[in-house]
Design a protein around this motif. Structure first.
Motif, short mmCIF file in Angstrom:
data_model
loop_
_atom_site.label_atom_id
_atom_site.label_comp_id
_atom_site.label_asym_id
_atom_site.label_seq_id
_atom_site.Cartn_x
_atom_site.Cartn_y
_atom_site.Cartn_z
N GLY A 38 -3.45 -1.34 0.03
CA GLY A 38 -2.83 -2.21 -0.99
C GLY A 38 -3.80 -3.34 -1.33
O GLY A 38 -4.27 -3.46 -2.47
N GLY A 42 0.83 -1.21 0.00
CA GLY A 42 0.00 0.00 0.00
C GLY A 42 0.86 1.25 0.00
O GLY A 42 2.09 1.18 -0.07
N ASP A 55 -8.15 6.52 -1.94
CA ASP A 55 -6.77 6.06 -1.67
C ASP A 55 -5.77 7.12 -2.10
O ASP A 55 -6.07 7.97 -2.95
CB ASP A 55 -6.51 4.74 -2.43
N HIS A 62 1.10 8.06 8.98
CA HIS A 62 0.57 9.27 8.33
C HIS A 62 -0.31 10.02 9.32
O HIS A 62 -0.22 9.83 10.53
CB HIS A 62 -0.12 8.91 7.02
N1 ASP Z 1 -3.79 4.32 2.54
C1 ASP Z 1 -4.05 3.67 3.76
C2 ASP Z 1 -4.94 4.42 4.65
O1 ASP Z 1 -6.07 4.39 4.33
C3 ASP Z 1 -3.14 2.82 4.43
C4 ASP Z 1 -2.11 2.12 3.63
O2 ASP Z 1 -1.09 2.75 3.43
O3 ASP Z 1 -2.30 0.96 3.26
O4 ASP Z 1 -4.58 4.94 5.67
#
Ligand code: ASP
Length: 328
Positions: free
Chosen positions: A191, A45, A207, A97
């Motif tokens: 991912g 991901g 995403d 994040h």
């Molecule tokens: N994009 C993801 C999220 O929804 C997490 C990931 O990096 O798989 O926070």
């Protein structure tokens, strides 16, 4: 005269000095074994991808392997709790994040405090998001999507990476703006969620651009909008959600590198220097650039900037999340 007290104090002082010396000596030798970089989502991901790019570059300047360890679960909070309890010796570091900030408002009680249980190494990069649909999902544009969801809310499924993930945050803002709730399908990361979207097992997903741009360009998924206030240079024909009626829709995903509280300062300094160097690497920059990902300015690539940004983001997102009346 009671000699016991002064003797004990002397002993404690000698032991303390010894520990300090060992600490300094260890910090000088650091790192002398591989470092684990914990990722709070599944492999493959967006968070994992940024982690692996950084791990490759940081390994070069630290002279030791930086090994990515995926610890998915509960929107990233399983990994945050694990890192908060890890040994603060510099051999466990963490990338997360903005879920580090939003989880505060999504959970009644977290088993860690994002502002107290970590050391802060630096900010990394800001990543836009896109609202996607699977190829076999009928709506072809945002207007059709709105109408379709209103008419079929009990059938529509939306993937995310659990409460605390940005896919969940983006999805819940979208649904609250629409005033309609759909069925949520949680994954261990976006991912695997993207794989299922391409396969048509789930209808929609919000995403990051990290992996998704080639899928959009190759027509493997449908795209309904960009989550940032401005269009992206990699997708100039894709309108923003803001310009399609969701005024003020603004989700850009920031990232930080952390260590457990108590990690020695000289170790944190080495890690920060390695992070800064990694962010200047031309291959890493080209890869991020191709996904419209902005590396943060050097002034933000440090622990103080990360901690104050985290604090501000906890305050920013708390009221928005509570207003959107989650969780899901
Ligand atoms: N994009 C993801 C999220 O929804 C997490 C990931 O990096 O798989 O926070």
């Amino acid at each position: 005269m009671n000699l016991k007290k002064p003797l004990n104090a002397l002993l404690a002082a000698v032991m303390g000095a010894g520990l300090l010396l060992t600490g300094t000596a260890n910090a000088q030798k650091y790192p002398d074994k591989p470092i684990s970089l914990v990722v709070p989502f599944a492999a493959g991901g967006p968070t994992d991808t940024i982690a692996r790019l950084l791990a490759t570059q940081m390994s070069k300047s630290l002279g030791q392997s930086v090994v990515v360890e995926n610890v998915p679960g509960a929107g990233g909070t399983v990994a945050s709790a694990k890192v908060a309890k890890s040994k603060p010796d510099g051999y466990t570091i963490y990338i997360h994040h903005m879920g580090m900030a939003t989880a505060q408002a999504l959970y009644d009680k977290l088993p860690y405090d994002p502002l107290k249980d970590f050391e802060y190494i630096g900010q990394v990069a800001d990543v836009p998001m896109v609202l996607l649909g699977s190829k076999n999902f009928p709506p072809n544009n945002f207007k059709e999507l709105e109408a379709y969801i209103r008419a079929n809310k009990d059938k529509v499924t939306m993937a995310n990476a659990g409460p605390g993930a940005v896919s969940q945050l983006c999805g819940l803002i979208f649904q609250s703006r629409l005033g309609v709730r759909v069925t949520t399908v949680p994954y261990k990361g976006t991912g695997p969620a993207l794989t299922d979207l391409v396969g048509g097992q789930v209808n929609i997903l919000c995403d990051q651009t990290t992996q998704t741009i080639p899928f959009i360009k190759d027509g493997k998924v449908k795209v309904y909008g960009v989550t940032t206030p401005k269009r992206l240079s990699a997708l100039p024909n894709v309108p923003t959600l803001d310009e399609q009626g969701m005024k003020g829709f603004d989700v850009k995903v920031w990232h930080g590198i952390y260590a457990p509280l108590g990690t020695p300062k000289p170790v944190l300094e080495k890690l920060n220097a390695a992070l800064k160097k990694a962010l200047t690497d031309p291959d890493l920059k080209a890869r991020l650039d191709s996904s419209n990902i902005d590396i943060v300015p050097v002034a933000k690539q440090n622990g103080e900037a990360l901690k104050s940004h985290l604090d501000a983001e906890i305050n920013r997102w708390g009221p928005i999340i509570r207003k959107a009346n989650i969780p899901d």
